[in-house]
Design an enzyme around this catalytic site. Structure first.
Site, PDB file in Angstrom:
ATOM      1  N   LYS A  71      33.742  29.710  14.959  1.00 38.89           N
ATOM      2  CA  LYS A  71      33.546  28.518  15.810  1.00 38.89           C
ATOM      3  C   LYS A  71      32.473  28.692  16.881  1.00 38.89           C
ATOM      4  O   LYS A  71      31.737  27.751  17.161  1.00 38.89           O
ATOM      5  CB  LYS A  71      34.867  28.127  16.478  1.00 38.89           C
ATOM      6  N   ASP A 108      38.850  19.737  18.025  1.00 41.70           N
ATOM      7  CA  ASP A 108      40.101  20.407  18.426  1.00 41.70           C
ATOM      8  C   ASP A 108      40.705  19.740  19.663  1.00 41.70           C
ATOM      9  O   ASP A 108      41.923  19.544  19.746  1.00 41.70           O
ATOM     10  CB  ASP A 108      39.838  21.881  18.769  1.00 41.70           C
ATOM     11  N   ALA A 135      42.510  32.786  25.645  1.00 45.31           N
ATOM     12  CA  ALA A 135      41.214  32.373  26.206  1.00 45.31           C
ATOM     13  C   ALA A 135      40.146  32.326  25.120  1.00 45.31           C
ATOM     14  O   ALA A 135      38.962  32.450  25.405  1.00 45.31           O
ATOM     15  CB  ALA A 135      40.802  33.328  27.329  1.00 45.31           C
ATOM     16  N   GLY A 136      40.568  32.128  23.863  1.00 48.98           N
ATOM     17  CA  GLY A 136      39.620  32.049  22.754  1.00 48.98           C
ATOM     18  C   GLY A 136      39.140  30.619  22.540  1.00 48.98           C
ATOM     19  O   GLY A 136      39.224  29.768  23.440  1.00 48.98           O
ATOM     20  N   ILE A 223      49.729  25.884  19.407  1.00 48.41           N
ATOM     21  CA  ILE A 223      48.723  25.328  18.498  1.00 48.41           C
ATOM     22  C   ILE A 223      48.731  26.061  17.162  1.00 48.41           C
ATOM     23  O   ILE A 223      48.087  25.636  16.215  1.00 48.41           O
ATOM     24  CB  ILE A 223      47.303  25.255  19.116  1.00 48.41           C
TER      25      ILE A 223
HETATM   26  N1  LIG Z   1      46.453  23.470  15.244  1.00 49.17           N
HETATM   27  C1  LIG Z   1      45.143  23.472  15.187  1.00 49.17           C
HETATM   28  O1  LIG Z   1      44.489  22.507  14.793  1.00 49.17           O
HETATM   29  C2  LIG Z   1      44.408  24.707  15.662  1.00 49.17           C
HETATM   30  C3  LIG Z   1      43.095  24.616  16.127  1.00 49.17           C
HETATM   31  C4  LIG Z   1      42.465  25.789  16.591  1.00 49.17           C
HETATM   32  C5  LIG Z   1      43.140  27.015  16.529  1.00 49.17           C
HETATM   33  N2  LIG Z   1      44.414  27.047  16.040  1.00 49.17           N
HETATM   34  C6  LIG Z   1      45.154  28.321  15.980  1.00 49.17           C
HETATM   35  O2  LIG Z   1      45.098  28.959  17.251  1.00 49.17           O
HETATM   36  C7  LIG Z   1      45.106  30.369  17.097  1.00 49.17           C
HETATM   37  C8  LIG Z   1      43.948  30.981  17.872  1.00 49.17           C
HETATM   38  O3  LIG Z   1      42.716  30.501  17.355  1.00 49.17           O
HETATM   39  P1  LIG Z   1      41.327  30.725  18.140  1.00 49.17           P
HETATM   40  O4  LIG Z   1      40.274  30.078  17.326  1.00 49.17           O
HETATM   41  O5  LIG Z   1      41.468  30.375  19.575  1.00 49.17           O
HETATM   42  O6  LIG Z   1      41.193  32.347  18.009  1.00 49.17           O
HETATM   43  P2  LIG Z   1      40.322  33.331  18.922  1.00 49.17           P
HETATM   44  O7  LIG Z   1      39.144  32.651  19.511  1.00 49.17           O
HETATM   45  O8  LIG Z   1      40.110  34.546  18.064  1.00 49.17           O
HETATM   46  O9  LIG Z   1      41.309  33.714  20.154  1.00 49.17           O
HETATM   47  C9  LIG Z   1      42.464  34.479  19.923  1.00 49.17           C
HETATM   48  C10 LIG Z   1      43.283  34.587  21.209  1.00 49.17           C
HETATM   49  O10 LIG Z   1      44.489  35.300  20.884  1.00 49.17           O
HETATM   50  C11 LIG Z   1      44.617  36.398  21.806  1.00 49.17           C
HETATM   51  N3  LIG Z   1      45.314  37.519  21.157  1.00 49.17           N
HETATM   52  C12 LIG Z   1      45.024  38.105  19.971  1.00 49.17           C
HETATM   53  N4  LIG Z   1      45.878  39.111  19.733  1.00 49.17           N
HETATM   54  C13 LIG Z   1      46.728  39.178  20.802  1.00 49.17           C
HETATM   55  C14 LIG Z   1      47.839  40.009  21.142  1.00 49.17           C
HETATM   56  N5  LIG Z   1      48.245  40.989  20.343  1.00 49.17           N
HETATM   57  N6  LIG Z   1      48.490  39.762  22.293  1.00 49.17           N
HETATM   58  C15 LIG Z   1      48.089  38.766  23.116  1.00 49.17           C
HETATM   59  N7  LIG Z   1      47.038  37.943  22.862  1.00 49.17           N
HETATM   60  C16 LIG Z   1      46.369  38.147  21.705  1.00 49.17           C
HETATM   61  C17 LIG Z   1      43.203  36.769  22.155  1.00 49.17           C
HETATM   62  O11 LIG Z   1      43.206  37.537  23.351  1.00 49.17           O
HETATM   63  P3  LIG Z   1      41.987  38.543  23.685  1.00 49.17           P
HETATM   64  O12 LIG Z   1      40.932  37.696  24.369  1.00 49.17           O
HETATM   65  O13 LIG Z   1      42.597  39.559  24.559  1.00 49.17           O
HETATM   66  O14 LIG Z   1      41.502  39.115  22.375  1.00 49.17           O
HETATM   67  C18 LIG Z   1      42.580  35.374  22.339  1.00 49.17           C
HETATM   68  O15 LIG Z   1      42.938  34.821  23.569  1.00 49.17           O
HETATM   69  C19 LIG Z   1      45.054  30.623  15.584  1.00 49.17           C
HETATM   70  O16 LIG Z   1      46.372  30.855  15.129  1.00 49.17           O
HETATM   71  C20 LIG Z   1      44.534  29.314  15.019  1.00 49.17           C
HETATM   72  O17 LIG Z   1      44.978  29.066  13.682  1.00 49.17           O
HETATM   73  C21 LIG Z   1      45.059  25.931  15.625  1.00 49.17           C
END
Ligand SMILES: NC(=O)c1ccc[n+]([C@@H]2O[C@H](COP(=O)([O-])OP(=O)(O)OC[C@H]3O[C@@H](n4cnc5c(N)ncnc54)[C@H](OP(=O)(O)O)[C@@H]3O)[C@@H](O)[C@H]2O)c1
Length: 284
Positions: A71, A108, A135-136, A223
């Site tokens: 993204k 989103d 914070a992703g 989410i």
């Molecule tokens: N429903 C929907 O339409 C929708 C839309 C977007 C995303 N999502 C879902 O949202 C989730 C995140 O997506 P994203 O795109 O935001 O991913 P991302 O940019 O990779 O961000 C991942 C986040 O998870 C945290 N994280 C990862 N492992 C962790 C752990 N062991 N303990 C605590 N925090 C942890 C990361 O923290 P760090 O910064 O410390 O690495 C970061 O804040 C996914 O499951 C995705 O499928 C759903």
């Protein structure tokens, strides 16, 4: 040529994309509207993203969704970025223009708000502090939309504090950053919490968050949508908090995407939700 005469082609790019329910969702709608077309999952390695996006136009795609981990990188590849995607700092959808140029948009944020309002019609963002865990890319869209909806305090908690700090600095007040060790304290007096981390997703451990300090009136959102009921939502439900799962966020994003790709505005019906939900485990 109207969309009824065209072969409609779109897809989702991710790595891997196995968890994505987008093909199920879009192909159901193509069939429901009796349209000729298909929506395909495209497993694209990070170093192939630019070539893959540049291939959309010659292959006849109207556009695609982009998911983990593409993204933020997609933002730097497309020819134009719409203002919401620019502010969020991530592209969730790419639109191929009539001149074959690529525009990056972010649906989103729209999907998040529409989903919350559909499930909790009385919800208002200015009711009290909102806590965003993560914070992703997903977190950035949620923080943006809460701000747009008038939230007066947004507490961002992240495992990597520097990322939460950077997000708070970039968005400015009312966003503030909390360290991971402070995550339980950050729930004090909150009106809403949103998990935007990957924790709780199938194959991942549950989110490590005790809800003891959270008022039972607070809305708890996740989410993550695989499974539908994450451990966080199950915990919240047990103690009487209202909850909203992540599936609707995905469903509502279809409307702006289809409008841009195909010039159509499909209905997000309970039947559509049931069709997609049937393919997802209920709980871990
Ligand atoms: N429903 C929907 O339409 C929708 C839309 C977007 C995303 N999502 C879902 O949202 C989730 C995140 O997506 P994203 O795109 O935001 O991913 P991302 O940019 O990779 O961000 C991942 C986040 O998870 C945290 N994280 C990862 N492992 C962790 C752990 N062991 N303990 C605590 N925090 C942890 C990361 O923290 P760090 O910064 O410390 O690495 C970061 O804040 C996914 O499951 C995705 O499928 C759903």
């Amino acid at each position: 040529m109207s969309s009824a005469d065209r072969f409609l082609l779109a897809g989702v790019m991710g790595w891997p994309v196995m968890h994505s329910r987008s093909p199920t969702l879009h192909n159901y709608l193509l069939a429901r509207y009796s349209l000729k077309g298909t929506y395909v999952p495209l497993a694209i390695k990070p170093d192939s993203l630019e070539a893959a996006l540049r291939g959309l136009a010659p292959l006849g795609f109207s556009g695609c969704n982009v998911t983990i981990p593409h993204k933020e990188r997609a933002l730097t590849i497309v020819d134009r970025v719409d203002p919401v995607a620019r502010r969020v700092g991530a592209v969730s959808c790419v639109v191929v223009g009539p001149d074959d140029s690529l525009t990056g948009v972010n649906n989103d944020a729209f999907g998040f708000v529409q989903n919350v309002l559909q499930r909790q019609p009385d919800w208002r963002a200015d009711r009290g502090p909102a806590v965003v865990i993560g914070a992703g890319g997903g977190a950035r869209a949620v923080v943006y939309s809460l701000g747009e909806q008038g939230a007066r305090e947004i507490r961002v908690v992240n495992r990597t504090f520097a990322r939460a700090e950077a997000l708070a600095r970039e968005f400015g007040p009312p966003v503030s950053a909390f360290a991971w060790e402070e995550r339980h304290l950050a729930l004090d007096g909150a009106a809403m919490i949103v998990n935007t981390t990957s924790q709780g997703m199938v194959g991942q451990p549950p989110l490590d968050l005790a809800l003891d300090r959270l008022p039972t009136t607070a809305l708890v959102c996740d989410i993550v949508y695989v499974p539908i009921t994450t451990a966080l939502l199950a915990d919240a439900h047990r103690r009487g908090n209202p909850t909203v799962d992540g599936l609707g966020m995905l469903l509502h994003q279809v409307r702006p995407a289809w409008k841009a790709w195909f010039g159509l505005d499909p209905d997000i019906t309970p039947e559509l939700r049931a069709h997609v939900e049937a393919t997802i485990p209920k709980a871990t």
